[in-house]
Write an enzyme that holds these catalytic residues in place. Structure first.
Site, PDB file in Angstrom:
ATOM      1  N   CYS A  79      31.777  45.009  37.344  1.00 52.12           N
ATOM      2  CA  CYS A  79      30.503  44.484  37.850  1.00 52.12           C
ATOM      3  C   CYS A  79      29.368  45.487  37.616  1.00 52.12           C
ATOM      4  O   CYS A  79      29.030  45.764  36.467  1.00 52.12           O
ATOM      5  CB  CYS A  79      30.637  44.074  39.308  1.00 52.12           C
ATOM      6  SG  CYS A  79      29.281  43.009  39.876  1.00 52.12           S
ATOM      7  N   HIS A 181      34.844  40.149  39.012  1.00 53.65           N
ATOM      8  CA  HIS A 181      35.685  40.986  39.871  1.00 53.65           C
ATOM      9  C   HIS A 181      37.141  40.550  39.719  1.00 53.65           C
ATOM     10  O   HIS A 181      37.563  39.577  40.350  1.00 53.65           O
ATOM     11  CB  HIS A 181      35.266  40.845  41.337  1.00 53.65           C
ATOM     12  CG  HIS A 181      33.976  41.513  41.664  1.00 53.65           C
ATOM     13  ND1 HIS A 181      33.892  42.848  41.997  1.00 53.65           N
ATOM     14  CD2 HIS A 181      32.707  41.036  41.689  1.00 53.65           C
ATOM     15  CE1 HIS A 181      32.621  43.160  42.226  1.00 53.65           C
ATOM     16  NE2 HIS A 181      31.888  42.080  42.043  1.00 53.65           N
ATOM     17  N   GLU A 183      39.725  41.861  41.018  1.00 57.76           N
ATOM     18  CA  GLU A 183      40.433  42.002  42.301  1.00 57.76           C
ATOM     19  C   GLU A 183      40.158  40.827  43.238  1.00 57.76           C
ATOM     20  O   GLU A 183      40.851  40.683  44.249  1.00 57.76           O
ATOM     21  CB  GLU A 183      40.051  43.321  42.978  1.00 57.76           C
ATOM     22  CG  GLU A 183      38.636  43.410  43.489  1.00 57.76           C
ATOM     23  CD  GLU A 183      37.606  43.707  42.415  1.00 57.76           C
ATOM     24  OE1 GLU A 183      36.407  43.688  42.746  1.00 57.76           O
ATOM     25  OE2 GLU A 183      37.994  43.955  41.241  1.00 57.76           O
TER      26      GLU A 183
END
Length: 205
Positions: A79, A181, A183
């Site tokens: 990001c 992202h 995750e």
């Protein structure tokens, strides 16, 4: 050792949880020396690019990140971590960034809901080990108002459409950078982390 860069910001908890979920050990660190001795480095990012740059510079991490890329130490930037790799960003007052990758960071087009917040499709542009086991066209999770515009189209690994077809993943030697992202992107996000660690560490955990 996997180093997770702590510059006083970033999405540290969810990234740490993703690393643990895959069974890898890591060290949360703001030490340039530890980062440069790592076998793989993750540069997370949440928030403003100017704050990220200030955090990196205050700890000497800007120089360390430039050095680790020069040494070809595997780096995964996420990001805002991806955005600050470029020359500068339109966010704020044309914030000067690390200049590791040539190009700039632009604001998403007006007329759209900004920030883009939610799932969007990743269109793979190259065949690469980072995409192993990840079908083309899978959705990943985005939260951003700006996007990177590389000067060299050859480093664009994937694109995503949100009013403009923008670069959502960069591949440059052993540097991988994502606008999304991983995750926060479910099983395929974890798979992308796993692919990065396999590229960097082989079968070692």
């Amino acid at each position: 050792m996997i180093a997770l860069v702590d510059y006083g910001g970033g999405n540290l908890k969810s990234v740490a949880n993703a690393i643990h979920a895959l069974g890898y050990e890591f060290k949360l660190t703001s030490s340039p020396e530890e980062i440069l001795s790592a076998e793989a480095v993750i540069l997370p990012g949440v928030g403003a690019a100017a704050d990220t740059m200030a955090g990196l510079q205050s700890k000497g991490l800007d120089k360390a990140i430039k050095e680790l890329v020069a040494r070809d130490i595997p780096l995964l930037a996420i990001c805002v971590g991806m955005q600050v790799l470029f020359d500068y960003t339109a966010e704020g007052d044309n914030t000067k960034c690390l200049g590791i990758l040539k190009g700039d960071v632009k604001r998403l087009p007006e007329g759209l809901k900004i920030p883009q917040m939610g799932w969007n499709q990743l269109k793979q542009r190259v065949s690469h080990p980072i995409f192993e086991g990840i079908p083309d066209g899978i959705d990943f999770y985005f939260v951003h108002s700006y996007y990177a515009s590389p000067a060299d189209p050859g480093i664009i690994g994937a694109t995503t459409d949100y009013g403009v077809d923008f670069c959502s993943l960069v591949i440059s030697k052993r540097l991988i950078a994502t606008q999304f992202h991983p995750e926060k992107s479910g099983s395929y996000g974890l798979k992308l982390y796993q692919n990065f660690f396999k590229m960097a560490l082989g079968d070692k955990k």
